[in-house]
Write a protein that holds these residues in place. Structure first.
Motif, mmCIF file in Angstrom:
data_model
loop_
_atom_site.group_PDB
_atom_site.id
_atom_site.type_symbol
_atom_site.label_atom_id
_atom_site.label_comp_id
_atom_site.label_asym_id
_atom_site.label_seq_id
_atom_site.Cartn_x
_atom_site.Cartn_y
_atom_site.Cartn_z
ATOM 1 N N VAL A 176 36.661 23.815 40.870
ATOM 2 C CA VAL A 176 37.803 24.720 40.743
ATOM 3 C C VAL A 176 37.519 25.721 39.633
ATOM 4 N N GLN A 177 37.782 26.976 39.924
ATOM 5 C CA GLN A 177 37.589 28.030 38.932
ATOM 6 C C GLN A 177 38.792 28.956 38.931
ATOM 7 N N LEU A 178 39.068 29.516 37.760
ATOM 8 C CA LEU A 178 40.096 30.531 37.614
ATOM 9 C C LEU A 178 39.424 31.818 37.175
ATOM 10 N N GLN A 179 39.750 32.899 37.837
ATOM 11 C CA GLN A 179 39.178 34.201 37.520
ATOM 12 C C GLN A 179 40.302 35.147 37.129
ATOM 13 N N ALA A 180 40.291 35.549 35.857
ATOM 14 C CA ALA A 180 41.322 36.444 35.345
ATOM 15 C C ALA A 180 40.831 37.879 35.319
ATOM 16 N N SER A 181 41.763 38.803 35.466
ATOM 17 C CA SER A 181 41.437 40.218 35.404
ATOM 18 C C SER A 181 42.659 41.001 34.975
ATOM 19 N N GLY A 182 42.443 42.264 34.597
ATOM 20 C CA GLY A 182 43.559 43.151 34.312
ATOM 21 C C GLY A 182 43.767 43.522 32.863
ATOM 22 N N GLY A 183 42.992 42.956 31.954
ATOM 23 C CA GLY A 183 43.156 43.322 30.555
ATOM 24 C C GLY A 183 42.664 44.735 30.298
ATOM 25 N N GLY A 184 42.864 45.183 29.066
ATOM 26 C CA GLY A 184 42.402 46.509 28.704
ATOM 27 C C GLY A 184 43.059 47.024 27.453
ATOM 28 N N LEU A 185 42.882 48.312 27.225
ATOM 29 C CA LEU A 185 43.449 48.990 26.065
ATOM 30 C C LEU A 185 44.622 49.848 26.526
ATOM 31 N N VAL A 186 45.744 49.725 25.835
ATOM 32 C CA VAL A 186 46.934 50.488 26.200
ATOM 33 C C VAL A 186 47.683 50.873 24.932
ATOM 34 N N GLN A 187 48.400 51.974 24.988
ATOM 35 C CA GLN A 187 49.209 52.381 23.845
ATOM 36 C C GLN A 187 50.502 51.585 23.799
ATOM 37 N N ALA A 188 51.054 51.477 22.610
ATOM 38 C CA ALA A 188 52.328 50.799 22.449
ATOM 39 C C ALA A 188 53.369 51.412 23.380
ATOM 40 N N GLY A 189 54.145 50.543 24.015
ATOM 41 C CA GLY A 189 55.127 50.989 24.985
ATOM 42 C C GLY A 189 54.615 51.011 26.404
ATOM 43 N N GLY A 190 53.321 50.847 26.566
ATOM 44 C CA GLY A 190 52.717 50.868 27.883
ATOM 45 C C GLY A 190 52.809 49.538 28.595
ATOM 46 N N SER A 191 52.162 49.471 29.767
ATOM 47 C CA SER A 191 52.212 48.288 30.606
ATOM 48 C C SER A 191 50.818 47.896 31.078
ATOM 49 N N LEU A 192 50.662 46.613 31.322
ATOM 50 C CA LEU A 192 49.464 46.063 31.945
ATOM 51 C C LEU A 192 49.888 44.930 32.865
ATOM 52 N N ARG A 193 49.086 44.683 33.877
ATOM 53 C CA ARG A 193 49.326 43.558 34.769
ATOM 54 C C ARG A 193 48.066 42.710 34.823
ATOM 55 N N LEU A 194 48.217 41.449 34.433
ATOM 56 C CA LEU A 194 47.121 40.498 34.500
ATOM 57 C C LEU A 194 47.226 39.699 35.790
ATOM 58 N N SER A 195 46.070 39.363 36.343
ATOM 59 C CA SER A 195 46.007 38.519 37.529
ATOM 60 C C SER A 195 45.037 37.377 37.272
ATOM 61 N N CYS A 196 45.288 36.251 37.903
ATOM 62 C CA CYS A 196 44.394 35.106 37.766
ATOM 63 C C CYS A 196 44.406 34.339 39.082
ATOM 64 N N ALA A 197 43.251 34.285 39.724
ATOM 65 C CA ALA A 197 43.135 33.620 41.019
ATOM 66 C C ALA A 197 42.344 32.334 40.875
ATOM 67 N N ALA A 198 42.866 31.275 41.453
ATOM 68 C CA ALA A 198 42.184 29.985 41.469
ATOM 69 C C ALA A 198 41.424 29.844 42.778
ATOM 70 N N SER A 199 40.226 29.282 42.704
ATOM 71 C CA SER A 199 39.421 29.097 43.906
ATOM 72 C C SER A 199 38.808 27.712 43.908
ATOM 73 N N GLY A 200 38.458 27.219 45.115
ATOM 74 C CA GLY A 200 37.799 25.928 45.170
ATOM 75 C C GLY A 200 38.459 24.871 46.023
ATOM 76 N N SER A 201 38.764 25.185 47.278
ATOM 77 C CA SER A 201 39.312 24.198 48.225
ATOM 78 C C SER A 201 40.550 23.509 47.673
ATOM 79 N N ILE A 202 41.466 24.300 47.222
ATOM 80 C CA ILE A 202 42.670 23.796 46.556
ATOM 81 C C ILE A 202 43.765 23.482 47.565
ATOM 82 N N LEU A 203 44.348 22.303 47.412
ATOM 83 C CA LEU A 203 45.494 21.937 48.239
ATOM 84 C C LEU A 203 46.808 22.301 47.552
ATOM 85 N N SER A 204 46.870 22.035 46.257
ATOM 86 C CA SER A 204 48.108 22.330 45.544
ATOM 87 C C SER A 204 47.828 22.512 44.053
#
Length: 121
Positions: A1-29
């Protein structure tokens, strides 16, 4: 099982970011998925977590600004971060708990790699 995160970065105060994290590896629950962060020179802290149902927890300082959501079909957790502040600067880590895979293995918790979020003033 692995988790892969993405979406970080540099932003100015007041701005927005969206992080994502997907799990992989024959997962049932997956029991809960969430996000921690570790600011420079500080300990890792919980930001937000969501169960497979509707239970959600937020760290007090992000309430009203951050929103956690999950796509259970895709084994993916998201963190929408609005009104970002310099004090939100940290490495953000995703986590999945109580994972059951198709071969019957149970994983108490799995961490993703960190993704850097930097908020400039």
């Amino acid at each position: 099982v692995q988790l892969q995160a993405s979406g970080g970065g540099l932003v100015q105060a007041g701005g927005s970011l969206r992080l994502s994290c997907a799990a992989s590896g024959s997962i049932l629950s997956i029991g809960s998925m969430g996000w921690y962060r570790q600011p420079p020179g500080k300990e890792r802290e919980l930001v937000a977590a969501k169960s497979s149902g509707e239970n959600i927890n937020y760290e007090d300082s992000v309430k009203g600004r951050f929103t956690i959501s999950r796509d259970n079909a895709k084994n993916t957790v998201y963190l929408q971060m609005n009104s970002l502040k310099p004090e939100d600067t940290a490495v953000y880590y995703c986590i999945a708990r109580r994972i059951v895979t198709s071969n019957g293995h149970r994983h108490p918790e799995v961490w993703g790699q960190g993704t850097q979020v930097t908020v400039s003033s």
